[in-house]
Design an enzyme around this catalytic site. Sequence first.
Site, PDB file in Angstrom:
ATOM      1  N   ASP A 182       0.834  -1.200   0.000  1.00 51.61           N
ATOM      2  CA  ASP A 182       0.000   0.000   0.000  1.00 51.61           C
ATOM      3  C   ASP A 182       0.877   1.263   0.000  1.00 51.61           C
ATOM      4  OD1 ASP A 182      -2.180   1.684   0.137  1.00 51.61           O
ATOM      5  OD2 ASP A 182      -2.633   1.288   2.240  1.00 51.61           O
ATOM      6  N   HIS A 209      -2.827   0.589  11.942  1.00 50.83           N
ATOM      7  CA  HIS A 209      -2.489  -0.806  11.640  1.00 50.83           C
ATOM      8  C   HIS A 209      -0.998  -0.985  11.431  1.00 50.83           C
ATOM      9  CE1 HIS A 209      -3.944   1.379   8.011  1.00 50.83           C
ATOM     10  NE2 HIS A 209      -2.731   1.071   7.597  1.00 50.83           N
ATOM     11  N   GLN A 264      -2.863  -5.498   6.236  1.00 48.11           N
ATOM     12  CA  GLN A 264      -2.740  -4.403   7.214  1.00 48.11           C
ATOM     13  C   GLN A 264      -3.643  -4.733   8.399  1.00 48.11           C
ATOM     14  OE1 GLN A 264      -3.806  -1.604   4.104  1.00 48.11           O
ATOM     15  NE2 GLN A 264      -1.952  -0.416   4.461  1.00 48.11           N
ATOM     16  N   ASP A 324      -2.089   8.699  10.399  1.00 50.40           N
ATOM     17  CA  ASP A 324      -2.848   8.067   9.320  1.00 50.40           C
ATOM     18  C   ASP A 324      -4.107   7.368   9.838  1.00 50.40           C
ATOM     19  OD1 ASP A 324      -2.715   7.069   6.459  1.00 50.40           O
ATOM     20  OD2 ASP A 324      -2.837   5.182   7.554  1.00 50.40           O
ATOM     21  N   GLU A 374      -5.166  12.688   9.693  1.00 49.67           N
ATOM     22  CA  GLU A 374      -5.723  12.281   8.407  1.00 49.67           C
ATOM     23  C   GLU A 374      -7.039  11.595   8.742  1.00 49.67           C
ATOM     24  OE1 GLU A 374      -6.146   9.518   4.751  1.00 49.67           O
ATOM     25  OE2 GLU A 374      -5.654   8.803   6.753  1.00 49.67           O
ATOM     26  N   HIS A 433      -1.889  11.672  -2.807  1.00 45.76           N
ATOM     27  CA  HIS A 433      -1.618  10.332  -3.334  1.00 45.76           C
ATOM     28  C   HIS A 433      -2.858   9.438  -3.328  1.00 45.76           C
ATOM     29  CE1 HIS A 433      -1.613   9.800   0.922  1.00 45.76           C
ATOM     30  NE2 HIS A 433      -1.628   8.486   0.764  1.00 45.76           N
TER      31      HIS A 433
HETATM   32  C1  GLC Z   1      -4.438   6.498   4.495  1.00 52.96           C
HETATM   33  C2  GLC Z   1      -3.476   6.688   3.352  1.00 52.96           C
HETATM   34  C3  GLC Z   1      -3.783   5.715   2.266  1.00 52.96           C
HETATM   35  C4  GLC Z   1      -3.695   4.307   2.812  1.00 52.96           C
HETATM   36  C5  GLC Z   1      -4.562   4.136   4.040  1.00 52.96           C
HETATM   37  C6  GLC Z   1      -4.259   2.869   4.760  1.00 52.96           C
HETATM   38  O1  GLC Z   1      -5.733   6.794   4.143  1.00 52.96           O
HETATM   39  O2  GLC Z   1      -3.533   8.010   2.893  1.00 52.96           O
HETATM   40  O3  GLC Z   1      -2.927   5.877   1.180  1.00 52.96           O
HETATM   41  O4  GLC Z   1      -4.095   3.392   1.835  1.00 52.96           O
HETATM   42  O5  GLC Z   1      -4.349   5.178   4.970  1.00 52.96           O
HETATM   43  O6  GLC Z   1      -3.028   2.956   5.409  1.00 52.96           O
END
Ligand code: GLC
Length: 657
Positions: free
Chosen positions: A135, A178, A246, A278, A320, A397
């Site tokens: 990922d 995770h 994850q 995250d 985030e 991204h």
């Molecule tokens: C966040 C990241 C993303 C990722 C997800 C899982 O949203 O920005 O790219 O896939 O977390 O870690």
Amino acid sequence: MTLLSNSLKAMLVHLPATEHEGVSARFHQQAPVLLDHLQRLYGHHAHFPTWFTALTVALAKALQTRPQALRQLDRQRSADKDWFCSERMLGYCTYVDRFAGDLRGVAEKIPHLEEMGVHYLHLLPFLRARIGENDGGFAVSSFKDIEPRFGTMTDLRELTDRLRQSGISLCSDFILNHVADDHPWALAAKAGDETYRDYFYSYPDRILPDQFEQSLGQIFPQAAPGNFTFVDVLQRWVWTTFYPYQWDLNYSNPAVFSEMATALLHLANQGIEVFRLDSTAFLWKREGSNCMNQPEAHVILQALRCLIEIAAPGVLLKAEAIVPTAQLPAYLGSGTTNRDDNSTVPVKECHLAYHSSLMAAAWVALAEQDAGIIGHVMRGTPPLPEQASWLTYVRCHDDIGWNVLRQEAALGGDDGDGGEQRLSRVAQFFAGQEDSYARGASFQAADPAAVHGTVGMSAALCGFSSAKTEAQTELARHRMLLLYGLALTFGGLPVIYMGDELAQGNDETYRLDPAKVNDSRWLQRPDFDLDAFALRHDAGTLPGQMFSSLCRMLTCRRTHPQLAATGKRHWIFSPHAELLIFARGDIEQANVLYFVGNFSEHPVALDLRILGKSLPLQPGWMDILSGQTFLPEAGPAPLLPACSQLWLIPYFQGVLS
Ligand code: GLC
């Protein structure tokens, strides 16, 4: 109280006498709040006092090993807590390898960042990640090691030093929710260690998973449907919100909290100045809910904030949380907490949070040629609490997730379906349907009418790739600048996504890589285009035109303090739905700045009388981007060409002459 004073004592014995006063002061301020938060989460555990004391010892160790230069930064920032809210703050986001090969390569790119005035660099995950699919590094195998392809911890420290010397703060992802299925904790769990099995959520059968699934959403409905993965060696279903590799961490276990807090503090001591926390919305699970934005998830973040305030007060936390507008402000802290002396203090959470609904609304406005939805988002965004800022952006991204806008979409849509069809039309537009100029793709939606996300670089979504004439290219550039204009003026920390400054397009090569082919977000993760970069000062080229017009906006922003995140914002009703108008600063003061953006493909006249109504005198207006002036009462209303914008400041007769 005894617990706190014992903890402070246990801390101070590890620290030099010169640090005692400052640390004690921070401890006295933060520790009661920290204790309160942690008691709410873990107070019912029999060994809570011992656990809490051990956590404070870990804090002390972090303080003890914090390098001098970083302690100096802590002092500086404690004296200027709004440092990141300044109009001079500008961010840049990129992958290490795609931008510069490795961490040393990133250091070589500092001049490019300096040329744009960047003060914050977000490098996407660079800690050691799972081998194979990971990922994009978001499946972390070690919080202590750097991904070998990118370098070593020493390289990281050297990079943070070099960046700091240039006034650039390094932001790193800290993946809270995770770890990878080959992280030592997951490996130990797989090997049968029950202590580590409790670091995760796992179930012997489908009974609980099925109950949870009834109210859970899906992040990758196509590539990774469902939220649980059967792990053969465990013979159990493990909670995996994202990809099957994850594994969600179990934050109801205090050991997980302290391990993660210790890892965070250790990384802060390597010179990382901002942590992108995250997937913060997912940290706490509750049956019957969608397991997002739970009160305990906020308490976890608030506790981390207290720890950072004690051990590394120069460091920022960034949430985030890709959640609807109404749920966003809580990530910056909301409400108050009581202190021992019966006074109340505001609850602090993260310093920064992505304003993902503003970002998504801007794209909707472009597709619909109607700025209405941005107005809804703006009016739903309360003023910022102290020492906090939005992170504003155009692309990143990840996909543009449309679901965060369901509430606003329903308000303006007349399909009576909660905005579903409206957002679906937008997603199809960006996927290039019919006569659309956009060249993106729908993300994780087998059914093209289903609403999920959109992928693609800004330039491709704005029409650069489909443009056949100079006029179409010009319009594509204006669209992209309009979106950046909003991010730069809204009031936050604006972040440029790598390649946008050169109007870089999509990268289709991901389809050739088996580790990437199932995840179309790689469409917007190209290698930095060195050829385009070499042309950035050539006004006859597309990258040159994009770079110079963006840089012009960046310069205007950093010279206008009204645009600092701390300044006020007022949304202004526009009789033309195509126009977005808002003021920054005080509308009753002469230093107000108005943003006016035309989200349509046709010219729209701006009635200047709707601006400056609260000013004592009717002023003239100057667009600081172009230097053009509009005189009071004179001539017809100025025409805003398709997708153009004005950043207007008032001037009074005689001032400019
Ligand atoms: C966040 C990241 C993303 C990722 C997800 C899982 O949203 O920005 O790219 O896939 O977390 O870690």
